[in-house]
Design a protein around this motif. Structure first.
Motif, PDB file in Angstrom:
ATOM      1  N   SER A 358       0.864  -1.184   0.000  1.00 47.27           N
ATOM      2  CA  SER A 358       0.000   0.000   0.000  1.00 47.27           C
ATOM      3  C   SER A 358       0.897   1.229   0.000  1.00 47.27           C
ATOM      4  O   SER A 358       1.740   1.389   0.901  1.00 47.27           O
ATOM      5  CB  SER A 358      -0.901   0.001   1.236  1.00 47.27           C
ATOM      6  OG  SER A 358      -1.799  -1.083   1.196  1.00 47.27           O
ATOM      7  N   ASP A 361      -0.769   7.925  -2.413  1.00 46.42           N
ATOM      8  CA  ASP A 361      -0.978   8.474  -3.757  1.00 46.42           C
ATOM      9  C   ASP A 361      -1.378   9.949  -3.742  1.00 46.42           C
ATOM     10  O   ASP A 361      -1.764  10.502  -4.783  1.00 46.42           O
ATOM     11  CB  ASP A 361      -2.048   7.661  -4.502  1.00 46.42           C
ATOM     12  CG  ASP A 361      -3.438   7.821  -3.895  1.00 46.42           C
ATOM     13  OD1 ASP A 361      -3.548   8.381  -2.777  1.00 46.42           O
ATOM     14  OD2 ASP A 361      -4.406   7.384  -4.537  1.00 46.42           O
ATOM     15  N   SER A 400       3.364  10.767  -7.863  1.00 45.22           N
ATOM     16  CA  SER A 400       3.093  10.394  -6.478  1.00 45.22           C
ATOM     17  C   SER A 400       4.007   9.231  -6.118  1.00 45.22           C
ATOM     18  O   SER A 400       4.612   8.589  -6.990  1.00 45.22           O
ATOM     19  CB  SER A 400       1.621   9.987  -6.302  1.00 45.22           C
ATOM     20  OG  SER A 400       1.377   8.746  -6.958  1.00 45.22           O
ATOM     21  N   ALA A 402       2.977   6.428  -5.165  1.00 45.83           N
ATOM     22  CA  ALA A 402       2.357   5.245  -5.784  1.00 45.83           C
ATOM     23  C   ALA A 402       2.753   5.133  -7.261  1.00 45.83           C
ATOM     24  O   ALA A 402       3.007   4.026  -7.766  1.00 45.83           O
ATOM     25  CB  ALA A 402       0.842   5.317  -5.644  1.00 45.83           C
ATOM     26  N   ASP A 403       2.817   6.273  -7.971  1.00 48.35           N
ATOM     27  CA  ASP A 403       3.261   6.262  -9.375  1.00 48.35           C
ATOM     28  C   ASP A 403       4.666   5.671  -9.483  1.00 48.35           C
ATOM     29  O   ASP A 403       4.955   4.856 -10.368  1.00 48.35           O
ATOM     30  CB  ASP A 403       3.267   7.680  -9.951  1.00 48.35           C
ATOM     31  CG  ASP A 403       1.880   8.273 -10.114  1.00 48.35           C
ATOM     32  OD1 ASP A 403       0.921   7.493 -10.267  1.00 48.35           O
ATOM     33  OD2 ASP A 403       1.779   9.514 -10.094  1.00 48.35           O
ATOM     34  N   ARG A 406       4.702   1.888  -8.845  1.00 50.51           N
ATOM     35  CA  ARG A 406       4.249   1.130 -10.012  1.00 50.51           C
ATOM     36  C   ARG A 406       5.339   1.047 -11.072  1.00 50.51           C
ATOM     37  O   ARG A 406       5.533   0.001 -11.703  1.00 50.51           O
ATOM     38  CB  ARG A 406       3.006   1.789 -10.605  1.00 50.51           C
ATOM     39  CG  ARG A 406       1.767   1.720  -9.743  1.00 50.51           C
ATOM     40  CD  ARG A 406       0.541   2.174 -10.537  1.00 50.51           C
ATOM     41  NE  ARG A 406      -0.607   2.389  -9.664  1.00 50.51           N
ATOM     42  CZ  ARG A 406      -0.988   3.591  -9.208  1.00 50.51           C
ATOM     43  NH1 ARG A 406      -0.303   4.670  -9.537  1.00 50.51           N
ATOM     44  NH2 ARG A 406      -2.046   3.686  -8.422  1.00 50.51           N
ATOM     45  N   GLN A 420      -1.098  -1.087  -4.341  1.00 51.23           N
ATOM     46  CA  GLN A 420      -2.372  -0.557  -3.873  1.00 51.23           C
ATOM     47  C   GLN A 420      -2.177   0.881  -3.401  1.00 51.23           C
ATOM     48  O   GLN A 420      -1.134   1.232  -2.841  1.00 51.23           O
ATOM     49  CB  GLN A 420      -2.908  -1.412  -2.727  1.00 51.23           C
ATOM     50  CG  GLN A 420      -3.065  -2.883  -3.074  1.00 51.23           C
ATOM     51  CD  GLN A 420      -4.076  -3.100  -4.189  1.00 51.23           C
ATOM     52  OE1 GLN A 420      -5.211  -2.602  -4.112  1.00 51.23           O
ATOM     53  NE2 GLN A 420      -3.669  -3.820  -5.215  1.00 51.23           N
ATOM     54  N   THR A 421      -3.168   1.725  -3.637  1.00 49.76           N
ATOM     55  CA  THR A 421      -3.044   3.130  -3.230  1.00 49.76           C
ATOM     56  C   THR A 421      -3.734   3.367  -1.902  1.00 49.76           C
ATOM     57  O   THR A 421      -4.708   2.699  -1.548  1.00 49.76           O
ATOM     58  CB  THR A 421      -3.642   4.056  -4.291  1.00 49.76           C
ATOM     59  OG1 THR A 421      -5.028   3.768  -4.447  1.00 49.76           O
ATOM     60  CG2 THR A 421      -2.919   3.876  -5.622  1.00 49.76           C
ATOM     61  N   SER A 423      -4.323   6.895   1.075  1.00 52.47           N
ATOM     62  CA  SER A 423      -4.107   8.315   1.344  1.00 52.47           C
ATOM     63  C   SER A 423      -3.090   8.488   2.473  1.00 52.47           C
ATOM     64  O   SER A 423      -2.839   7.573   3.261  1.00 52.47           O
ATOM     65  CB  SER A 423      -5.415   9.000   1.720  1.00 52.47           C
ATOM     66  OG  SER A 423      -5.853   8.548   2.993  1.00 52.47           O
TER      67      SER A 423
END
Length: 469
Positions: A358, A361, A400, A402-403, A406, A420-421, A423
């Motif tokens: 996790s 993002d 982000s 998360a970017d 990935r 998984q994203t 906050s």
């Protein structure tokens, strides 16, 4: 009416040796001149060399000859009375070693002599006095760092107006070695502190082979220890690069961590700043995106600090101290990746195991690879970029966390969909450090200096490729 005299300067064949023509205002009472004017002369190219001692040399007889002495400090010399023939020889290591420049000086002339340039005078009138400012205090210990050249050296061949056999010369000055035997004065060194961290290791690579750069980890130089400062001969250095910092942003929110963050990032940096001022050093200091609250989409160098947590507050305080140093570079970075533990390595390890992490993002920024920070620091020092603050991250579109995760998964051959994203408010537990939402740094300043940071995407691909077995 006689036109007003103007302060003038001219360069010489010896780099850094500057000759000044001073306006002298006189009448039947005598004359007056501004012997040294910091601002006017700085505008004409005189370094802000920070004089700390004023000396006067009086010479009763015509033909008195002194030198050739290269001293371990800079000096600014002018005449109070009389007339002299001056000879200057570059005794610094480098391509201009042995270069000679000669000039006759009167009360309307002055000369700036940088460290390592041999200096000699021959008086052409009785009762000649010259005065000089120096930017270090004379001591018997400092005299050991002088470099000497024989006044009669045949290779340099100074054209003395009064032959040396008729001149007044000390036995010591007659006994100095010739140019072929002179060991050139070494350039002042750069001291890298915090040299065992991610940036420190990148700086070791960037300056590999440069004998004028020294590296000190905490065992060699502890920036919080008075003993480290006292044991260092600062005359040997021109520059400090401070890569030492307390960077555990969450630990900084604890009682012990708060004290450590302020001790290392603020109090010790203030001592470094004072040291740089006292010894006329250039100070390079690493700042952080955490000095901002992240409410601006893009952060400029001139944005007022607005730190959210203890780490950012301590870094902002350190920046304020460094900004008081006349010769300073504050290099502000974000999301640093280098050798050792970091986000990219963590994601690559998870990708190799097929873990579904996790990742936040709603924080935005750009990665900054330590190799490019080191290259940027080397650039501003070597090009003598204007002093001040420079944002330095890699370039490209904002991402982000998360970017980036990935992309690391994709580069590792894993499924980016495993990421998984989440906050920021969901991911971080109470008591952890607040993060700026936007860490995107405006790069126009560093680009204007001539350094264009490489794209983060390409640097990330190269970094991940190097991690693969």
């Amino acid at each position: 009416m006689e036109p007003a005299q103007q302060l003038r300067t001219r360069t010489t064949p010896i780099p850094g040796l500057l000759l000044f023509e001073l306006p002298v205002h006189g009448d039947d009472r005598g004359w007056f001149k501004e012997n040294w004017h910091r601002k006017k002369m700085a505008d004409l190219g005189l370094p802000d060399f920070g004089p700390v001692q004023n000396n006067i040399s009086f010479n009763a007889a015509r033909g008195t000859t002194r030198g050739i002495h290269a001293e371990p400090w800079d000096k600014f010399i002018s005449l109070a009375s009389g007339r002299i023939f001056g000879a200057w020889v570059d005794l610094r290591e480098g391509p201009t070693f042995g270069t000679l420049f000669c000039a006759e000086l009167t009360a309307k002339d002055a000369i700036y002599v940088p460290r390592g340039v041999g200096n000699a005078f021959q008086t052409l009138e009785d009762d000649t006095a010259y005065t000089y400012l120096v930017n270090d205090h004379w001591s018997a210990e400092a005299q050991k760092d002088y470099t000497f050249l024989n006044l009669a050296d045949e290779e340099v061949a100074v054209p003395w107006p009064i032959s040396l056999d008729k001149a007044v010369v000390s036995p010591q000055d007659r006994s100095h070695q010739g140019l072929s035997e002179v060991e050139p004065m070494k350039r002042r060194r750069t001291l890298v502190l915090g040299a065992d961290g991610q940036l420190g290791n990148a700086l070791r690579t960037s300056f590999a082979g440069d004998q004028t750069v020294e590296f000190a980890g905490r065992e060699q130089f502890d920036i919080t220890s008075e003993a480290s400062y006292a044991a260092t001969d600062w005359r040997k250095y021109s520059t400090i690069i401070n890569a030492a910092a307390f960077t555990a942003v969450d630990a900084a929110e604890t009682a012990d961590g708060r004290a450590a963050a302020w001790r290392i990032n603020a109090t010790a940096v203030a001592v470094l700043a004072r040291t740089a001022v006292e010894h006329s050093l250039t100070l390079v200091h690493i700042s952080s995106d955490y000095v901002f609250d992240g409410t601006a989409d893009v952060h400029r160098e001139d944005e007022d600090p607005s730190p959210l947590g203890v780490y950012g507050q301590s870094k902002a305080a350190g920046d304020v101290a460094v900004a008081t140093v006349p010769r300073h570079y504050i290099v502000r970075t974000s999301w640093v990746v280098g050798e050792g533990r970091n986000f990219v390595r963590t994601m690559a390890a998870l990708a190799a195991r097929g873990v579904s992490p996790s990742v936040v993002d709603d924080q935005w920024g750009r990665l900054t690879f330590a190799t490019d920070i080191a290259a940027g620091i080397r650039h501003v020092l070597e090009t003598k970029a204007p002093y001040g603050t420079y944002n330095l991250s890699n370039s490209g579109e904002r991402q982000s966390w998360a970017d980036i995760a990935r992309e690391v998964y994709r580069l590792c051959g894993a499924d980016p969909g495993l990421v998984q994203t989440v906050s920021t408010s969901e991911y971080f537990r109470p008591g952890t450090a607040p993060r700026p939402q936007s860490s995107v740094l405006d790069l126009s300043g560093i680009r204007a200096s001539g350094f264009d940071p490489p794209a983060a995407a390409q640097r990330l691909a190269d970094y991940v490729a190097a991690l693969k077995p």
